[in-house]
Design an enzyme around this catalytic site. Sequence first.
Site, PDB file in Angstrom:
ATOM      1  N   SER A   1     -11.266  18.656  58.213  1.00 24.99           N
ATOM      2  CA  SER A   1     -10.727  18.430  57.082  1.00 24.99           C
ATOM      3  C   SER A   1      -9.768  17.276  57.492  1.00 24.99           C
ATOM      4  CB  SER A   1     -11.011  18.603  55.815  1.00 24.99           C
ATOM      5  OG  SER A   1     -11.298  17.824  54.580  1.00 24.99           O
TER       6      SER A   1
ATOM      7  N   LYS B   1     -25.775  17.747  49.942  1.00 24.39           N
ATOM      8  CA  LYS B   1     -27.257  16.511  49.489  1.00 24.39           C
ATOM      9  C   LYS B   1     -26.195  15.378  49.944  1.00 24.39           C
ATOM     10  CE  LYS B   1     -26.659  14.711  45.967  1.00 24.39           C
ATOM     11  NZ  LYS B   1     -25.377  14.418  44.608  1.00 24.39           N
TER      12      LYS B   1
HETATM   13  P1  NAP Z   1     -15.230  13.641  48.161  1.00 29.12           P
HETATM   14  O1  NAP Z   1     -14.637  13.944  47.621  1.00 29.12           O
HETATM   15  O2  NAP Z   1     -15.131  12.012  48.836  1.00 29.12           O
HETATM   16  O3  NAP Z   1     -14.825  14.577  49.198  1.00 29.12           O
HETATM   17  C1  NAP Z   1     -15.842  14.810  50.632  1.00 29.12           C
HETATM   18  C2  NAP Z   1     -14.796  14.609  51.941  1.00 29.12           C
HETATM   19  O4  NAP Z   1     -14.944  14.462  53.158  1.00 29.12           O
HETATM   20  C3  NAP Z   1     -13.242  14.151  51.630  1.00 29.12           C
HETATM   21  O5  NAP Z   1     -11.871  14.485  51.147  1.00 29.12           O
HETATM   22  C4  NAP Z   1     -12.871  13.450  53.061  1.00 29.12           C
HETATM   23  O6  NAP Z   1     -11.956  14.694  53.389  1.00 29.12           O
HETATM   24  C5  NAP Z   1     -13.744  13.392  53.850  1.00 29.12           C
HETATM   25  N1  NAP Z   1     -13.847  12.505  54.968  1.00 29.12           N
HETATM   26  C6  NAP Z   1     -14.427  11.891  53.915  1.00 29.12           C
HETATM   27  N2  NAP Z   1     -15.217  10.271  54.829  1.00 29.12           N
HETATM   28  C7  NAP Z   1     -14.682  11.205  56.194  1.00 29.12           C
HETATM   29  C8  NAP Z   1     -14.957  10.346  56.827  1.00 29.12           C
HETATM   30  N3  NAP Z   1     -15.547   8.952  57.409  1.00 29.12           N
HETATM   31  N4  NAP Z   1     -15.566  11.615  57.899  1.00 29.12           N
HETATM   32  C9  NAP Z   1     -14.757  12.561  58.119  1.00 29.12           C
HETATM   33  N5  NAP Z   1     -14.499  13.060  56.726  1.00 29.12           N
HETATM   34  C10 NAP Z   1     -14.628  12.451  56.072  1.00 29.12           C
HETATM   35  O7  NAP Z   1     -16.997  13.016  48.722  1.00 29.12           O
HETATM   36  P2  NAP Z   1     -17.879  14.606  47.085  1.00 29.12           P
HETATM   37  O8  NAP Z   1     -17.452  14.502  45.679  1.00 29.12           O
HETATM   38  O9  NAP Z   1     -16.772  16.150  47.953  1.00 29.12           O
HETATM   39  O10 NAP Z   1     -18.992  14.510  47.959  1.00 29.12           O
HETATM   40  C11 NAP Z   1     -19.364  14.965  49.179  1.00 29.12           C
HETATM   41  C12 NAP Z   1     -21.037  15.310  49.255  1.00 29.12           C
HETATM   42  O11 NAP Z   1     -20.637  15.938  48.085  1.00 29.12           O
HETATM   43  C13 NAP Z   1     -21.919  13.845  49.109  1.00 29.12           C
HETATM   44  O12 NAP Z   1     -23.097  14.219  49.436  1.00 29.12           O
HETATM   45  C14 NAP Z   1     -21.825  14.457  47.322  1.00 29.12           C
HETATM   46  O13 NAP Z   1     -23.362  13.791  46.960  1.00 29.12           O
HETATM   47  C15 NAP Z   1     -22.322  15.524  47.688  1.00 29.12           C
HETATM   48  N6  NAP Z   1     -21.816  16.527  46.578  1.00 29.12           N
HETATM   49  C16 NAP Z   1     -20.548  16.103  45.063  1.00 29.12           C
HETATM   50  C17 NAP Z   1     -20.924  16.311  44.063  1.00 29.12           C
HETATM   51  C18 NAP Z   1     -20.089  15.449  42.866  1.00 29.12           C
HETATM   52  O14 NAP Z   1     -20.063  15.632  41.636  1.00 29.12           O
HETATM   53  N7  NAP Z   1     -19.105  15.370  43.345  1.00 29.12           N
HETATM   54  C19 NAP Z   1     -22.050  16.960  43.219  1.00 29.12           C
HETATM   55  C20 NAP Z   1     -22.637  17.861  44.338  1.00 29.12           C
HETATM   56  C21 NAP Z   1     -22.721  17.258  45.705  1.00 29.12           C
HETATM   57  P3  NAP Z   1     -10.697  14.134  54.303  1.00 29.12           P
HETATM   58  O15 NAP Z   1     -10.162  13.131  54.119  1.00 29.12           O
HETATM   59  O16 NAP Z   1      -9.628  15.311  54.596  1.00 29.12           O
HETATM   60  O17 NAP Z   1     -10.765  14.737  56.062  1.00 29.12           O
END
Ligand code: NAP
Length: 308
Positions: A36, A90
């Site tokens: 990450s 997803k």
């Molecule tokens: P998030 O909180 O933004 O987490 C994604 C992580 O990926 C970030 O913390 C970041 O960590 C890394 N990231 C972000 N942009 C990036 C980039 N351009 N390149 C590389 N790494 C990057 O998002 P999330 O809610 O966990 O969602 C991630 C996935 O899970 C999505 O597809 C979403 O549909 C799915 N999902 C989410 C939920 C929900 O309730 N939130 C539920 C089910 C599924 P670093 O900054 O440390 O790299």
Amino acid sequence: MSPIRLALVGLGKIARDQHLPAIAATPEIELVAVASRNARLAGVDCFRSIEELLAEVSDIDAVALCTPPIVRREQAMAALAARKHVLLEKPPGPTVGELNPLVAMAKRENRTLFAAWHSRFAPAVEPARAFLARHRARSVTILWQEDVRVWHPGQDWIFEPGGLGVFDPGINALSILSAILPEPVFVSGAKLDFPANRQAPIAAEVELASISGLPIHGSFDFRQSGEQFWSIEIETDAGRLVLAFGGARLSLDGEPLVDEQEEEYRGVYRRFVELVRTSGIDADAVPLCLVADVFMLGRRSVVEDFMW
Ligand code: NAP
């Protein structure tokens, strides 16, 4: 059998809320590393990117990609090229077309590719499917209405191209719908609301149908305050079947049939273990195709700016 040595990529909300506890509860999986850009996790090796991870750790078997969809294809390709099994959060990606090449690559490398539709592992989904195999559905109403500020705080990527906007959660409803109905469905119309300052819709009204003429209406909204809805209501010849709380509850004419603690991600990882043992592939594109069709067919309205 030795545990599957797994690395988590993208330590954000879903990785912390769901993947880490589910992995900890799955004895067949050992979390050995995290990649990450900013986040760290105590007790495992941490890397800034998947490339760094793959270059420095050779003895991992699998990766779970929990990053936003727009960056996942390249990460999946890097992992498969290094002969790692891959779990994709997803949606499997921001485009429909990239899934088949990933499947082909996984087959060539004899590795697992798992497009994990987590909502399909909710406890009410299989009972609802079994019910609808026995009873005729007359109409379906999907209500997927949540407050984006509560559930996706500060996640700007969700409103960028490929972020899917309200269909980031909304695709979960379509993953359930396509799993429980006995026949395929297609999109027949849609209206999409785009904030003037954003690239993805904040709300949508969607019409779908099946070949036999089942009418389906979906109402998706990220601006919901107060009560939140993740429900699918189905009028059937045996009563009103309601799948609520994203599939944690099922009722028929108000009588509960299922009311369970959701453990979707335990199911996701059980399935991943099964797949990895045989290098199996499970990559259903149907929910993503439906969302793509909504974007192709939808009428677009511009609504007020969205600010966090
Ligand atoms: P998030 O909180 O933004 O987490 C994604 C992580 O990926 C970030 O913390 C970041 O960590 C890394 N990231 C972000 N942009 C990036 C980039 N351009 N390149 C590389 N790494 C990057 O998002 P999330 O809610 O966990 O969602 C991630 C996935 O899970 C999505 O597809 C979403 O549909 C799915 N999902 C989410 C939920 C929900 O309730 N939130 C539920 C089910 C599924 P670093 O900054 O440390 O790299």
